[in-house]
Design an enzyme around this catalytic site. Structure first.
Site, PDB file in Angstrom:
ATOM      1  N   GLU A 265       9.982   8.241  -3.547  1.00  0.00           N
ATOM      2  CA  GLU A 265       9.162   7.030  -3.448  1.00  0.00           C
ATOM      3  C   GLU A 265       9.974   5.945  -4.127  1.00  0.00           C
ATOM      4  O   GLU A 265       9.993   5.831  -5.345  1.00  0.00           O
ATOM      5  CB  GLU A 265       7.818   7.289  -4.128  1.00  0.00           C
ATOM      6  CG  GLU A 265       6.731   6.358  -3.657  1.00  0.00           C
ATOM      7  CD  GLU A 265       6.570   5.197  -4.600  1.00  0.00           C
ATOM      8  OE1 GLU A 265       7.113   4.124  -4.261  1.00  0.00           O
ATOM      9  OE2 GLU A 265       5.944   5.353  -5.645  1.00  0.00           O
ATOM     10  N   CYS A 299       5.876  -1.132  -7.312  1.00  0.00           N
ATOM     11  CA  CYS A 299       6.696  -0.940  -6.111  1.00  0.00           C
ATOM     12  C   CYS A 299       5.970  -1.515  -4.907  1.00  0.00           C
ATOM     13  O   CYS A 299       6.591  -1.818  -3.893  1.00  0.00           O
ATOM     14  CB  CYS A 299       7.052   0.526  -5.918  1.00  0.00           C
ATOM     15  SG  CYS A 299       5.627   1.563  -5.895  1.00  0.00           S
TER      16      CYS A 299
HETATM   17  C1  UN1 Z   1       4.198   2.196  -8.049  1.00  0.00           C
HETATM   18  O1  UN1 Z   1       4.343   0.987  -8.264  1.00  0.00           O
HETATM   19  O2  UN1 Z   1       5.158   3.004  -8.189  1.00  0.00           O
HETATM   20  O3  UN1 Z   1      -0.719   0.940  -4.905  1.00  0.00           O
HETATM   21  C2  UN1 Z   1       2.901   2.815  -7.689  1.00  0.00           C
HETATM   22  C3  UN1 Z   1      -0.475   0.618  -6.066  1.00  0.00           C
HETATM   23  C4  UN1 Z   1      -0.703   1.631  -7.142  1.00  0.00           C
HETATM   24  C5  UN1 Z   1       0.481   2.524  -7.302  1.00  0.00           C
HETATM   25  C6  UN1 Z   1       1.798   1.835  -7.418  1.00  0.00           C
HETATM   26  N1  UN1 Z   1      -1.862   2.421  -6.789  1.00  0.00           N
HETATM   27  O4  UN1 Z   1      -0.078  -0.502  -6.371  1.00  0.00           O
END
Ligand code: UN1
Length: 510
Positions: A265, A299
């Site tokens: 990821e 992310c």
């Molecule tokens: C991340 O930034 O690695 O959808 C995960 C989202 C959160 C998870 C982010 N539930 O922004």
């Protein structure tokens, strides 16, 4: 490296309450070689112990032994451990949320939200522990039955990033545990305290559970060598790694080279298309949360707006106004919406990206360092940059609150632009036109793992599989059927007849 006297002084200062409420004592936070600084004001809050290469060998061996015991425990009983973990997390929510704020710089509500996400995935995994379904398959041969069975996989190595220091661990660990795997967790060196706190919370659940193997879950702390030991070991069946595309490019060939399983990821460069019929009130709220929330360090953070020419000026005007009202400062203070970047290096990278964008024709609103927010922290004013097109810097992921705004005329063009980046994590469209919405989520639309309509790209619920395509790495974590990544699939053909017919009509009579 500051002296240990200074360390003690700082540790017993204003943050000691948050640290001790998480059950972390002197043995956890002092005497080690990894210095941990809070992004709030840069204070040294811990010196944690690094895991040595020799210890890594022991950890991996112990994890495999734990796996061999755990795989024999029936899945619904394994689910009971995760149910207890969910209970312990509920009890620890406030303390752990505050530690997330301290270590990662998130505002209080987002720190608590992250712990809630952990509780949610535990609930999901408990239900899942009774639903690790395989298939029954029609056999072409008389007196034969086919089926598909899912078995525990082995040891799962979880590598997580600073920005979701605990939720991403729980996505992996709650599923891995009900799937019958043992876990070794390597958190970011920037956020080891939240990992040590989670280990203590899980240990409480394990004590209540009774006879779970001791090494079912272990935390290892360190940099590249610790990661390397996990990634290259043939005794770590699965690597689930969250972080930058650069990290993924280093990890993936090593795991593939030994035929290990991999869930990646990696980076996102998430866009929102704002169509001519969009509800701009909603769009502005969604944009501000997803672009400046978590100081642009998810992310899934919104990095690009692709706005229809007819509404672009109004949208930018409203965004500039909304941005001006966002309180920037100490994430522990009530009312703050924008906390610090993780460190000064992140602030430098942001400034550098803005300078490059300006050079390639961008008009910049905001983006400057906010030096008086809290001394010692890397605070910034979030930036909106109107761009003449999707230049190189726009196509890169800069982990900071920079929002590039481009325009389009026809939807096809907007979708092409949305897809024309190396990353493929999350995306969305704001429109009240059902044709546009459906096109966006169709095979001709967004090429991302996540594609939303009238909500922003961040803040996904745990029920859906989470991950993305292209340089995001292709992995899926969290909900839906992501659990399959933590198990091995077996196809079984069972002959209950007295004959031995061969498939495909092959004759082989001796
Ligand atoms: C991340 O930034 O690695 O959808 C995960 C989202 C959160 C998870 C982010 N539930 O922004």
């Amino acid at each position: 490296m500051p002296s240990s006297i200074k360390t003690r002084e700082v540790i017993v200062s204003q943050y000691s309450d948050i640290i001790s409420r998480n059950g972390l004592g002197p043995a956890d936070i002092s005497g080690g070689t990894i210095a941990v600084h809070t992004p709030i004001d840069g204070a040294l809050i811990a010196e944690v112990h690094e895991t040595s290469p020799d210890q890594m060998v022991e950890v991996i061996a112990a994890a495999n032994e734990a796996f061999r015991a755990w795989r024999t425990v029936p899945p619904p009983v394994r689910g009971e451990l995760v149910r207890l973990l969910g209970e312990e997390l509920r009890a620890a929510k406030e303390a752990l949320g505050a530690l997330v704020s301290l270590e990662a710089g998130k505002i209080v509500s987002e720190g608590l939200g992250e712990v809630q996400e952990m509780i949610d995935i535990c609930d999901f995994a408990v239900g899942l522990s009774r639903q690790l379904y395989g298939l029954t398959i029609a056999s072409e041969r008389p007196g034969h039955r086919m089926m598909e069975t899912w078995h525990p996989l082995g040891v799962a190595g979880v590598i997580s990033a600073f920005n979701f220091p605990v939720a991403v661990w729980s996505w992996n660990t709650a599923l891995a545990l009900v799937c019958g795997d043992a876990v070794i967790w390597k958190p970011s060196e920037k956020t080891p305290l939240t990992a040590l706190a989670c280990q203590k919370i899980l240990q409480k659940a394990m004590a209540r559970f009774g006879d779970a193997p001791k090494a079912l879950h272990q935390v290892v702390i360190g940099g590249a060598e610790v990661g390397e030991a996990l990634v290259t070991s043939p005794d770590v069946a699965l690597i689930s790694a969250t972080g930058s595309t650069r990290m993924g490019k280093a990890v993936a060939p090593k795991v593939a080279g030994r035929f290990g399983k991999l869930i990646l990821e990696l980076g996102g460069n998430n866009a929102m298309i704002v169509g001519p019929t969009a509800d701009l009130d909603l769009a502005v709220r969604a944009i501000t949360f997803s672009a400046i929330g978590t100081c642009g360090q998810r992310c899934t953070s919104l990095r690009r707006v692709i706005a229809h020419e007819s509404i672009k000026d109004e949208l930018v005007g409203r965004l500039v106004k909304a941005y001006a009202t966002a309180p920037i400062g100490n994430p522990l203070d009530a009312g703050t919406l924008v906390g610090p970047l993780i460190d000064q290096a992140a602030r430098d990278r942001m400034q550098n990206a803005i300078a490059r964008a300006a050079k390639s024709g961008g008009t910049v609103h905001g983006g400057e360092p906010v030096n008086d927010a809290v001394a010692g922290g890397a605070y910034v004013r979030p930036a909106i940059v109107e761009m003449p097109g999707q230049t190189d810097v726009v196509r890169e992921e800069t982990f900071a609150p920079i929002l590039y705004v481009m325009t389009y005329d026809a939807l096809d063009e907007a979708i092409a632009m949305q897809n024309d980046v190396p990353q493929g994590l999350s995306s969305c469209i704001f429109t009240n036109d059902v044709r546009e919405a459906e096109t966006f989520v169709s095979a001709l639309g967004s090429d991302c793992g996540i594609a939303n309509v009238n909500i922003g790209p961040s803040g996904a619920e745990i029920g859906g599989a989470f991950g993305g395509e292209k340089e995001t790495g292709g992995g899926r974590e969290s909900g839906a059927d992501a659990w399959r990544g933590y198990m091995r699939r077996q196809t079984n053909t069972i002959n209950y007849s007295r004959e031995l017919p061969l498939a495909q009509g092959v004759k082989f009579d001796i």
